[in-house]
Design a protein around this motif. Structure first.
Motif, PDB file in Angstrom:
ATOM      1  N   UNK A   6      28.516  43.919 -42.329  1.00  0.00           N
ATOM      2  CA  UNK A   6      27.459  44.282 -41.251  1.00  0.00           C
ATOM      3  C   UNK A   6      28.422  44.466 -40.093  1.00  0.00           C
ATOM      4  N   UNK A   7      29.332  43.695 -39.802  1.00  0.00           N
ATOM      5  CA  UNK A   7      29.980  43.486 -38.635  1.00  0.00           C
ATOM      6  C   UNK A   7      31.010  44.528 -38.511  1.00  0.00           C
ATOM      7  N   UNK A   8      31.932  44.753 -39.480  1.00  0.00           N
ATOM      8  CA  UNK A   8      32.974  45.565 -39.653  1.00  0.00           C
ATOM      9  C   UNK A   8      33.040  46.850 -40.182  1.00  0.00           C
ATOM     10  N   UNK A   9      31.953  47.014 -41.014  1.00  0.00           N
ATOM     11  CA  UNK A   9      31.740  48.397 -41.954  1.00  0.00           C
ATOM     12  C   UNK A   9      32.770  48.066 -42.817  1.00  0.00           C
ATOM     13  N   UNK A  10      33.380  47.115 -43.311  1.00  0.00           N
ATOM     14  CA  UNK A  10      34.547  47.106 -44.208  1.00  0.00           C
ATOM     15  C   UNK A  10      34.263  45.490 -45.008  1.00  0.00           C
ATOM     16  N   UNK A  11      35.037  45.583 -46.310  1.00  0.00           N
ATOM     17  CA  UNK A  11      35.183  44.213 -46.690  1.00  0.00           C
ATOM     18  C   UNK A  11      36.595  44.148 -47.295  1.00  0.00           C
ATOM     19  N   UNK A  12      37.407  44.753 -46.541  1.00  0.00           N
ATOM     20  CA  UNK A  12      38.908  44.738 -46.502  1.00  0.00           C
ATOM     21  C   UNK A  12      39.377  43.328 -46.012  1.00  0.00           C
ATOM     22  N   UNK A  13      40.156  42.436 -46.715  1.00  0.00           N
ATOM     23  CA  UNK A  13      40.590  41.209 -46.083  1.00  0.00           C
ATOM     24  C   UNK A  13      41.544  41.700 -44.742  1.00  0.00           C
ATOM     25  N   UNK A  14      42.155  42.898 -44.617  1.00  0.00           N
ATOM     26  CA  UNK A  14      43.057  43.211 -43.764  1.00  0.00           C
ATOM     27  C   UNK A  14      42.304  43.103 -42.359  1.00  0.00           C
ATOM     28  N   UNK A  15      41.031  43.540 -42.427  1.00  0.00           N
ATOM     29  CA  UNK A  15      40.332  43.765 -41.165  1.00  0.00           C
ATOM     30  C   UNK A  15      39.886  42.482 -40.601  1.00  0.00           C
ATOM     31  N   UNK A  16      39.861  41.544 -41.643  1.00  0.00           N
ATOM     32  CA  UNK A  16      39.220  40.005 -41.359  1.00  0.00           C
ATOM     33  C   UNK A  16      40.436  39.276 -40.740  1.00  0.00           C
ATOM     34  N   UNK A  17      41.203  39.651 -39.597  1.00  0.00           N
ATOM     35  CA  UNK A  17      42.039  38.814 -39.048  1.00  0.00           C
ATOM     36  C   UNK A  17      41.622  38.388 -37.643  1.00  0.00           C
ATOM     37  N   UNK A  37      29.397  35.340 -50.715  1.00  0.00           N
ATOM     38  CA  UNK A  37      28.621  36.521 -51.025  1.00  0.00           C
ATOM     39  C   UNK A  37      27.848  37.008 -49.592  1.00  0.00           C
ATOM     40  N   UNK A  38      27.368  35.798 -49.173  1.00  0.00           N
ATOM     41  CA  UNK A  38      26.579  35.909 -47.686  1.00  0.00           C
ATOM     42  C   UNK A  38      27.651  36.094 -46.680  1.00  0.00           C
ATOM     43  N   UNK A  39      28.627  35.605 -46.691  1.00  0.00           N
ATOM     44  CA  UNK A  39      29.827  35.895 -45.640  1.00  0.00           C
ATOM     45  C   UNK A  39      30.273  37.179 -45.823  1.00  0.00           C
ATOM     46  N   UNK A  40      30.413  37.910 -46.962  1.00  0.00           N
ATOM     47  CA  UNK A  40      31.116  38.914 -47.223  1.00  0.00           C
ATOM     48  C   UNK A  40      30.060  39.982 -46.625  1.00  0.00           C
ATOM     49  N   UNK A  41      28.771  39.611 -46.943  1.00  0.00           N
ATOM     50  CA  UNK A  41      27.771  40.744 -46.613  1.00  0.00           C
ATOM     51  C   UNK A  41      27.563  40.807 -44.759  1.00  0.00           C
ATOM     52  N   UNK A  83      37.122  42.052 -50.879  1.00  0.00           N
ATOM     53  CA  UNK A  83      37.005  40.478 -50.749  1.00  0.00           C
ATOM     54  C   UNK A  83      36.023  40.403 -51.992  1.00  0.00           C
ATOM     55  N   UNK A  84      35.164  41.294 -52.659  1.00  0.00           N
ATOM     56  CA  UNK A  84      34.578  40.970 -53.873  1.00  0.00           C
ATOM     57  C   UNK A  84      35.427  40.853 -54.745  1.00  0.00           C
ATOM     58  N   UNK A  85      36.486  41.564 -54.941  1.00  0.00           N
ATOM     59  CA  UNK A  85      37.557  41.355 -55.913  1.00  0.00           C
ATOM     60  C   UNK A  85      37.956  39.900 -55.896  1.00  0.00           C
TER      61      UNK A  85
END
Lengths: 637, 105
Positions: B90-101, B82-86, B31-33
């Motif tokens: 915290x919630x999912x232990x991941x910042x990969x977009x695949x997990x955020x579905x 960035x706040x959302x990503x953080x 997500x940072x990328x």
């Protein structure tokens, strides 16, 4: 002239059915039984009062017994023409049937208190008995043919429930299904017949259908199908329903198997009351048969005659005592049907009609007695099979005496009730058709023979190895036997020709000694042969059956009718009709529906991918869309 | 400052940046990328703003100001993102977009 209490005749058994059916399991068995029995006792009392008032207090109007509508109400109203009514019709035959049904049913209720004692589902048994009594009484009191059909089906279902009372026994379950399916098949014809009849006459009411006004049949005049007038078709189809319930050939196959039910049930339903519903139906519709469809009446006579001979022959070979009695019932029902078939209408001409009702009345008494006696025997020796019995006259004195009376009655021994009614039938047959008379004359001898074969096998000969010494049944069982024996002896002295006739006008009937004496003689001959063959156990019966060879085996297997029906249904109908239909149902009908379901599911699966929640995919779609829009704007517009 | 540089060259650079951003937005999982790709897209737009202002209306400054606004908005947007990503991390232990579905349900 007030019959408002007759409604209670229907309501009491219904209430007791509901009560025992809903709360019976919470009661002690004896209390549930007593509720049913007391209720039926009240019904019997009311029936006797009604009969007394109808025949002797109100009596005849203008020289004939009237058809009274005691009560009627609109039940379902579709239109002014098509209205299903419920009501109570009182005329000689319905009042007579009231007496028969309530008497036998009451006796069976009392008897079952002893016979069914300790059985699992005692309360259920009484609930079903009440249901049956309610539906049978409703059937005979019906004011219109549609009401009759409704109660007809109720009777069928209570018979089904009671045959299958021992539902853990496979044979009982199979028998109940067989009875239900065979009678339902016949009822299909009945329903079509009703619809045909009322389509042309525009009425369901018995008063209109069987009244003197024949103009309602004007619509049907000249309408024919396959060479028979439409009224003949209607009458034949209605008779098909009656033949199914009364187990006439070739729809007789369910009745012997119905003996799987408890014995009191066999006595009540499959001997005395329900199986005569078919006879009652033909009697009820008799003017329609006689005036509109005389050919159908001939069919009734010949079917009845053939059934009586056929069943009497089979009864001579059976070993199960209840089955012997079942075939005897068939044979006697054949007698009644035949008497109706050879009857004329009005006065002296209607002697067959009167004889049929008379025989119905006396038969109900002695056949119920025979079955209850058989129940008492089975209760004592725990077996249905004749070979397990012998020498029982010492152990069961009351049963022995009453059973003997019943056997003498059915054999047509003079001055017992069976003699009078059978004589009237023979007279009617003699005046109408000599062939049918000959058959009935032969059957009279056969009847005496097989009944006394049964009697000697059970009560005479050597004692067999019993589980315990057979003992006489309790009072609750022997008292009904005695009452019915009393009925069997004296029912013949009721002057039926003065009370129950085809047109309600009484006439004088007299003994025809030229017919009565030979019929008594052939009965005595039958008894004598049975005496010689079965009084002491000898090898003669076996030798005779051996010498008859294949013929005997065929009779023993009831002429292979069960096997034939199974062949037809399993091999022919299943393979060539049911299977294609099932295939069509499974692949075309279900296939269409499943196809629609599958299409919806598959398309939604595809559409679902649009909302994957996958961000890059959304971005991709967005970008591609933007590019396409740009291209569109740049090159096309 | 832009003297002697033809407009085409500048536009080529900005187009390259824009499509690099779009490509990154679609392809990358981190997500940072993705946020960085969005910055690229915005800055490509900024370059266009400035360049078109300079070449088409040299005596006006609206394009420049608009570019400044976009920079401000981009900063605000980045902070929210960035706040959302953080929080997602915290919630999912991941910042990969695949997990955020989860939102699709």
């Amino acid at each position: 002239m007030n019959y408002s209490l007759t409604i209670l005749i229907l309501l009491i058994p219904f209430a007791s059915f509901l009560f025992n059916g809903l709360f019976g399991m919470k009661l002690k068995p004896v209390i549930a039984g007593l509720i049913g029995t007391v209720g039926l006792g009240l019904v019997t009392l009311l029936s006797y009062l009604t009969a007394w008032q109808y025949f002797f207090v109100d009596g005849m109007v203008n020289g004939s017994f009237p058809k009274l509508i005691a009560m009627t109400m609109d039940w379902i109203k579709f239109s002014d023409f098509l209205t299903v009514r419920m009501g109570i019709l009182l005329d000689p035959i319905s009042v007579m049937m009231l007496v028969v049904i309530s008497t036998v049913s009451f006796m069976v209720h009392i008897y079952s208190l002893g016979y069914m004692k300790g059985e699992k589902g005692f309360q259920r048994f009484y609930a079903f008995l009440s249901l049956f009594s309610f539906s049978m009484l409703g059937l005979v009191l019906a004011t219109n043919i549609f009401q009759m059909y409704i109660f007809w089906e109720l009777v069928g279902v209570s018979s089904f429930l009671l045959i299958g009372f021992y539902y853990t026994k496979d044979s009982a379950v199979a028998a109940s299904k067989k009875a239900f399916i065979v009678t339902r098949f016949a009822d299909l014809g009945f329903l079509i017949g009703i619809l045909l009849l009322s389509y042309f006459t525009k009425t369901f009411d018995f008063s209109a259908l069987t009244g003197t006004d024949q103009s309602i049949f004007a619509n049907a005049a000249g309408v024919s199908f396959l060479g028979m007038s439409v009224m003949t078709w209607a009458a034949l189809l209605i008779f098909m329903g009656g033949a199914g319930k009364s187990a006439m050939f070739p729809l007789h196959i369910w009745l012997p198997d119905a003996m799987e039910g408890p014995t009191p049930v066999s006595a009540l339903i499959h001997a005395a009351t329900m199986v005569v519903a078919g006879v009652y139906l033909v009697a009820r519709m008799f003017p329609v048969f006689y005036f509109q469809a005389p050919e159908a009446l001939t069919v009734v006579a010949y079917v009845g005659g053939f059934t009586s001979l056929f069943a009497a022959v089979i009864a001579c070979t059976q070993h199960d005592i209840k089955r012997v009695l079942a075939f005897s019932t068939l044979s006697q029902l054949g007698y009644m049907m035949l008497a109706l078939g050879v009857s004329g209408y009005g006065g002296e001409e209607g002697v067959g009609y009167m004889a049929s009702m008379f025989h119905l009345f006396t038969h109900a008494m002695f056949k119920a007695l025979l079955f209850l006696g058989a129940g008492s025997i089975i209760h004592a020796v725990h077996s249905n099979v004749m070979q397990d019995m012998g020498g029982l006259r010492k152990h069961l004195p009351v049963t022995h005496a009453t059973f003997l009376i019943a056997c003498l009655t059915i054999a047509g021994v003079p001055f017992l009730s069976g003699f009078f009614s059978k004589d009237e039938i023979l007279v009617a047959a003699f005046h109408h058709d000599k062939l049918l008379f000959a058959i009935e004359f032969l059957v009279a001898g056969l009847t005496a023979f097989y009944m006394f074969r049964l009697y000697f096998n059970i009560f005479w000969g050597q004692d067999k190895h019993y589980h315990h010494t057979p003992h006489e049944s309790p009072k609750t069982m022997t008292i009904p036997l005695m009452i019915l024996a009393f009925g069997s002896i004296f029912a013949g002295y009721i002057p039926f020709s003065k009370l129950v006739t085809s047109d309600g006008v009484p006439f004088e009937s007299h003994m025809n000694f030229a017919i009565a004496i030979p019929s008594v003689l052939i009965g005595l001959l039958g008894i004598t042969i049975a005496w010689i063959l079965y009084k002491k156990e000898t090898a003669i019966p076996e030798r005779i059956s051996k010498s008859l060879g294949g013929f005997y085996t065929a009779i023993y297997h009831k002429f292979y009718f069960d096997e034939l029906y199974i062949f037809i249904t399993k091999k022919v109908i299943f393979n060539y009709i049911s299977r294609p239909v099932a295939w069509f149902d499974r692949h075309i009908v279900d296939g269409t529906m499943n196809g629609i379901g599958w299409l919806t599911m598959a398309s939604s699966k595809k559409v679902r991918n649009l909302q994957s929640g996958n961000l890059p995919q959304y971005g991709m779609v967005f970008v591609l869309g933007a590019i396409i829009l740009v291209l569109v704007f740049a090159f096309i517009i | 400052m832009l003297q002697g540089i033809p407009i085409a060259s500048v536009l080529i650079v900005s187009s390259f940046m824009f499509f690099a951003g779009v490509c990154g937005f679609i392809i990358r999982r981190n997500m940072i990328t993705i946020l960085m790709s969005i910055e690229l897209i915005l800055n490509a737009v900024n370059i266009n703003m400035v360049v078109f202002n300079k070449f088409l209306f040299p005596d006006q400054l609206q394009g420049h100001f608009f570019a400044l606004f976009i920079v401000g908005i981009a900063a605000a947007e980045a902070s929210v993102a960035i706040a959302l990503v953080i929080n997602i991390y915290r919630r999912l232990n991941s910042i990969s977009v695949d997990k955020v579905n989860e939102m699709k349900y």
